[in-house]
Scaffold this active site. Structure first.
Site: not given
Length: 192
Positions: A14-16, A87, A89, A104, A106, A147, A172
């Site tokens: 959960g850093s984002n 993760l 769908l 989302n 990615h 995606d 990234e």
């Protein structure tokens, strides 16, 4: 822009998620109203609780049940959904309930390294194996194709042949920390 309640969907540390909550904490028009995880032990839930954001755990069976998910979204008056390392769908009924109101993140430059099985370290391993000279992050609308939704923004970082998979992941991730909240804010301002 009217006041907007967002839900953040997460599966991992959960850093984002924390970055988004902190980013919007002083924004009077955007409220991080709910954090949803499919995993009861996701550290993201602890981060959210510490920051005073309500949480909910929805295992796969519950996630796929409109009789549970739609009332949950209504309970918190959710206007917009942000997937930040989620993760599973997303079921079609939820996509239909939030058309162009679900994004989302990615960890690659889509359409490369997207689709089933392409998440987290798997993506960075594939980037390394292919000998890519750059990687990056993509923010896209969520569609019924994994995606495959319309790309909103991409940010790139150069790679060197000596970069390990962990180095690639770190480069990234720095892009995510720097750009993801601003992209979400931009989409919200264009949508509401």
């Amino acid at each position: 822009m009217r006041k907007v309640n967002i839900a953040i969907f997460v599966s991992g540390s959960g850093s984002n998620c924390e970055n988004l909550i902190r980013y919007f904490s002083t924004n009077e028009q955007v409220c991080c109203a709910l954090v949803v995880s499919n995993k009861p032990d996701a550290y993201a839930l602890e981060r959210a609780r510490r920051l005073g954001v309500p949480t909910a755990v929805t295992p796969k069976a519950e996630l796929n049940d409109p009789r549970l998910m739609l009332p949950l979204m209504q309970q918190y008056a959710i206007d917009f959904i942000v997937l930040a390392g989620f993760l599973p769908l997303i079921p079609d009924f939820l996509i239909e309930a939030y058309p162009r109101r679900m994004v989302n993140l990615h960890p690659a430059l889509l359409p490369k390294y997207g689709g089933k099985g392409m998440w987290g370290h798997h993506v960075h391993e594939a980037v390394k194996a292919a000998g890519e000279t750059e990687t990056g992050m993509t923010v896209h609308y969520v569609s019924s194709v994994c995606d495959g939704g319309e790309i909103i923004a991409q940010f790139r970082t150069p790679l060197s042949p000596s970069d390990s998979v962990d180095d690639i992941a770190e480069k990234e991730h720095l892009l995510e920390m720097q750009h993801f909240p601003q992209v979400v804010e931009q989409v919200l301002s264009q949508t509401f």
